[in-house]
Design a protein around this motif. Structure first.
Motif, PDB file in Angstrom:
ATOM      1  N   ARG A 115       0.804  -1.228   0.000  1.00 11.58           N
ATOM      2  CA  ARG A 115       0.000   0.000   0.000  1.00 11.58           C
ATOM      3  C   ARG A 115       0.836   1.277   0.000  1.00 11.58           C
ATOM      4  NH1 ARG A 115      -5.524  -0.355   1.276  1.00 11.58           N
ATOM      5  NH2 ARG A 115      -6.233  -2.219   0.219  1.00 11.58           N
ATOM      6  N   LYS A 116       2.127   1.166   0.267  1.00  8.84           N
ATOM      7  CA  LYS A 116       3.002   2.347   0.283  1.00  8.84           C
ATOM      8  C   LYS A 116       4.263   2.059  -0.537  1.00  8.84           C
ATOM      9  CE  LYS A 116       1.577   4.207   4.716  1.00  8.84           C
ATOM     10  NZ  LYS A 116       2.016   4.770   5.983  1.00  8.84           N
ATOM     11  N   PRO A 117       4.107   1.864  -1.827  1.00  7.31           N
ATOM     12  CA  PRO A 117       5.284   1.508  -2.634  1.00  7.31           C
ATOM     13  C   PRO A 117       6.230   2.694  -2.837  1.00  7.31           C
ATOM     14  CG  PRO A 117       3.407   1.863  -4.062  1.00  7.31           C
ATOM     15  CD  PRO A 117       2.898   1.963  -2.642  1.00  7.31           C
ATOM     16  N   SER A 118       7.500   2.392  -2.803  1.00  4.46           N
ATOM     17  CA  SER A 118       8.522   3.387  -3.144  1.00  4.46           C
ATOM     18  C   SER A 118       8.628   3.456  -4.669  1.00  4.46           C
ATOM     19  CB  SER A 118       9.870   2.964  -2.557  1.00  4.46           C
ATOM     20  OG  SER A 118      10.320   1.765  -3.184  1.00  4.46           O
ATOM     21  N   ASP A 119       9.385   4.426  -5.151  1.00  2.29           N
ATOM     22  CA  ASP A 119       9.628   4.489  -6.596  1.00  2.29           C
ATOM     23  C   ASP A 119      10.253   3.181  -7.080  1.00  2.29           C
ATOM     24  OD1 ASP A 119       8.609   7.051  -6.814  1.00  2.29           O
ATOM     25  OD2 ASP A 119      10.570   8.016  -6.986  1.00  2.29           O
ATOM     26  N   ARG A 120      11.173   2.637  -6.298  1.00  5.16           N
ATOM     27  CA  ARG A 120      11.831   1.380  -6.680  1.00  5.16           C
ATOM     28  C   ARG A 120      10.815   0.230  -6.720  1.00  5.16           C
ATOM     29  NH1 ARG A 120      15.733  -2.040  -7.406  1.00  5.16           N
ATOM     30  NH2 ARG A 120      16.426  -3.655  -5.999  1.00  5.16           N
ATOM     31  N   ASP A 121       9.933   0.172  -5.715  1.00  6.58           N
ATOM     32  CA  ASP A 121       8.899  -0.867  -5.706  1.00  6.58           C
ATOM     33  C   ASP A 121       8.042  -0.774  -6.967  1.00  6.58           C
ATOM     34  OD1 ASP A 121       9.695  -1.702  -3.124  1.00  6.58           O
ATOM     35  OD2 ASP A 121       8.227  -0.368  -2.155  1.00  6.58           O
ATOM     36  N   ILE A 122       7.671   0.446  -7.324  1.00  5.31           N
ATOM     37  CA  ILE A 122       6.848   0.660  -8.516  1.00  5.31           C
ATOM     38  C   ILE A 122       7.611   0.238  -9.760  1.00  5.31           C
ATOM     39  CG2 ILE A 122       5.763   2.417  -9.978  1.00  5.31           C
ATOM     40  CD1 ILE A 122       5.059   3.894  -7.310  1.00  5.31           C
ATOM     41  N   ASP A 123       8.856   0.666  -9.857  1.00 11.90           N
ATOM     42  CA  ASP A 123       9.654   0.311 -11.033  1.00 11.90           C
ATOM     43  C   ASP A 123       9.786  -1.203 -11.180  1.00 11.90           C
ATOM     44  OD1 ASP A 123       9.946   3.021 -11.481  1.00 11.90           O
ATOM     45  OD2 ASP A 123      12.029   3.106 -10.797  1.00 11.90           O
ATOM     46  N   LEU A 124      10.001  -1.903 -10.061  1.00 12.71           N
ATOM     47  CA  LEU A 124      10.127  -3.365 -10.114  1.00 12.71           C
ATOM     48  C   LEU A 124       8.809  -4.018 -10.511  1.00 12.71           C
ATOM     49  CD1 LEU A 124      12.381  -4.030  -6.990  1.00 12.71           C
ATOM     50  CD2 LEU A 124      13.003  -4.351  -9.392  1.00 12.71           C
ATOM     51  N   ALA A 125       7.703  -3.553  -9.933  1.00 12.82           N
ATOM     52  CA  ALA A 125       6.400  -4.146 -10.229  1.00 12.82           C
ATOM     53  C   ALA A 125       5.965  -3.877 -11.660  1.00 12.82           C
ATOM     54  CB  ALA A 125       5.347  -3.614  -9.258  1.00 12.82           C
ATOM     55  N   MET A 126       6.334  -2.722 -12.178  1.00 11.56           N
ATOM     56  CA  MET A 126       5.901  -2.332 -13.514  1.00 11.56           C
ATOM     57  C   MET A 126       6.909  -2.732 -14.597  1.00 11.56           C
ATOM     58  SD  MET A 126       3.008  -1.175 -12.666  1.00 11.56           S
ATOM     59  CE  MET A 126       2.416  -0.466 -14.190  1.00 11.56           C
ATOM     60  N   ASN A 127       8.047  -3.282 -14.181  1.00 13.39           N
ATOM     61  CA  ASN A 127       9.066  -3.701 -15.127  1.00 13.39           C
ATOM     62  C   ASN A 127       8.463  -4.699 -16.119  1.00 13.39           C
ATOM     63  OD1 ASN A 127      11.622  -3.984 -16.296  1.00 13.39           O
ATOM     64  ND2 ASN A 127      12.115  -5.718 -14.979  1.00 13.39           N
ATOM     65  N   GLY A 128       8.690  -4.468 -17.377  1.00  7.71           N
ATOM     66  CA  GLY A 128       8.138  -5.349 -18.400  1.00  7.71           C
ATOM     67  C   GLY A 128       6.814  -4.874 -18.952  1.00  7.71           C
ATOM     68  N   ASN A 129       6.290  -3.772 -18.411  1.00  4.48           N
ATOM     69  CA  ASN A 129       5.107  -3.138 -18.985  1.00  4.48           C
ATOM     70  C   ASN A 129       5.611  -1.946 -19.791  1.00  4.48           C
ATOM     71  OD1 ASN A 129       3.888  -4.399 -16.311  1.00  4.48           O
ATOM     72  ND2 ASN A 129       2.243  -4.118 -17.776  1.00  4.48           N
ATOM     73  N   ILE A 130       5.623  -2.109 -21.088  1.00 11.07           N
ATOM     74  CA  ILE A 130       6.170  -1.073 -21.964  1.00 11.07           C
ATOM     75  C   ILE A 130       5.062  -0.147 -22.447  1.00 11.07           C
ATOM     76  CG2 ILE A 130       7.326  -0.662 -24.172  1.00 11.07           C
ATOM     77  CD1 ILE A 130       8.828  -3.288 -23.701  1.00 11.07           C
ATOM     78  N   CYS A 131       5.370   1.137 -22.415  1.00 13.85           N
ATOM     79  CA  CYS A 131       4.448   2.157 -22.912  1.00 13.85           C
ATOM     80  C   CYS A 131       5.151   2.887 -24.054  1.00 13.85           C
ATOM     81  CB  CYS A 131       4.080   3.136 -21.793  1.00 13.85           C
ATOM     82  SG  CYS A 131       3.056   4.511 -22.347  1.00 13.85           S
ATOM     83  N   ARG A 132       4.677   2.675 -25.259  1.00 13.19           N
ATOM     84  CA  ARG A 132       5.308   3.309 -26.422  1.00 13.19           C
ATOM     85  C   ARG A 132       5.173   4.830 -26.383  1.00 13.19           C
ATOM     86  NH1 ARG A 132       6.777  -0.034 -30.878  1.00 13.19           N
ATOM     87  NH2 ARG A 132       6.643   1.850 -32.115  1.00 13.19           N
ATOM     88  N   CYS A 133       4.175   5.321 -25.656  1.00 15.03           N
ATOM     89  CA  CYS A 133       3.976   6.773 -25.541  1.00 15.03           C
ATOM     90  C   CYS A 133       4.835   7.365 -24.428  1.00 15.03           C
ATOM     91  CB  CYS A 133       2.504   7.086 -25.275  1.00 15.03           C
ATOM     92  SG  CYS A 133       1.391   6.479 -26.553  1.00 15.03           S
ATOM     93  N   ALA A 134       5.532   6.513 -23.677  1.00 21.27           N
ATOM     94  CA  ALA A 134       6.465   6.911 -22.626  1.00 21.27           C
ATOM     95  C   ALA A 134       5.811   7.720 -21.511  1.00 21.27           C
ATOM     96  CB  ALA A 134       7.658   7.654 -23.225  1.00 21.27           C
ATOM     97  N   THR A 135       4.671   7.236 -21.026  1.00 34.07           N
ATOM     98  CA  THR A 135       4.002   7.928 -19.918  1.00 34.07           C
ATOM     99  C   THR A 135       4.447   7.387 -18.558  1.00 34.07           C
ATOM    100  OG1 THR A 135       2.078   6.455 -19.951  1.00 34.07           O
ATOM    101  CG2 THR A 135       1.960   8.446 -21.327  1.00 34.07           C
ATOM    102  N   TYR A 136       5.657   6.877 -18.487  1.00 31.01           N
ATOM    103  CA  TYR A 136       6.146   6.245 -17.268  1.00 31.01           C
ATOM    104  C   TYR A 136       6.086   7.165 -16.050  1.00 31.01           C
ATOM    105  CZ  TYR A 136       7.872   2.810 -20.584  1.00 31.01           C
ATOM    106  OH  TYR A 136       7.962   1.875 -21.577  1.00 31.01           O
ATOM    107  N   ALA A 137       6.441   8.432 -16.211  1.00 34.42           N
ATOM    108  CA  ALA A 137       6.405   9.363 -15.070  1.00 34.42           C
ATOM    109  C   ALA A 137       4.970   9.534 -14.579  1.00 34.42           C
ATOM    110  CB  ALA A 137       7.009  10.706 -15.458  1.00 34.42           C
TER     111      ALA A 137
END
Length: 152
Positions: A115-137
């Motif tokens: 429930r309180k993910p860090s930026d690193r937690d988010i990056d790890l969980a979302m790794n492999g989800n590619i967004c061609r429009c680059a809306t990662y931020a």
């Protein structure tokens, strides 16, 4: 060969080869088109569904290997899903929208576990989800916003 799948709380029989990817059984046999085909090699995440609550890439998961309950974007519900969807809307996360079902499935799974993910937690969980429009931020910002909403 007939395979029995529990998808979105309903039991279905699909007559497909054992090695047919779950993605195609969901889309072609069950008519649930929210799960998208992107790359076909589990690299982009557009095909993400849950099996027993865990995100999996349905494009490389053969129906013969599915032994749990499958959840697709069409049946996503609960407070985490509502918080993610509201944050996605308020922050205008999607552009083309193609990857978004996979992004949302992964984000909701993360918030169910953390429930309180860090930026690193988010990056790890979302790794492999590619967004061609680059809306990662915006995706990361939306996940933090959803977590704050869930905090109360």
């Amino acid at each position: 060969m007939a395979h029995t799948l529990t998808v979105n709380g309903r039991i279905h029989s699909v007559d497909v080869d054992d090695d047919t990817p779950l993605l195609w059984a969901i889309r072609d046999n069950l008519g649930l088109t929210g799960t998208k085909f992107g790359c076909g090699v589990a690299q982009c995440g557009a095909c993400t569904v849950w099996i027993d609550g865990q995100p999996v890439r349905s494009c490389v998961t053969p129906v013969s290997a599915v032994e749990g309950k499958v959840t697709t974007i069409e049946a996503l519900e609960g407070k985490e899903a509502a918080a993610v969807q509201a944050a996605w809307d308020s922050l205008d996360v999607p552009q083309c929208g193609y990857c978004q079902s996979g992004q949302v499935m992964s984000a909701v799974a993360l918030l169910k576990e953390n429930r309180k993910p860090s930026d690193r937690d988010i990056d790890l969980a979302m790794n492999g989800n590619i967004c061609r429009c680059a809306t990662y931020a915006r995706i990361r910002t939306a996940i933090h916003a959803a977590a704050r909403t869930l905090e109360g």
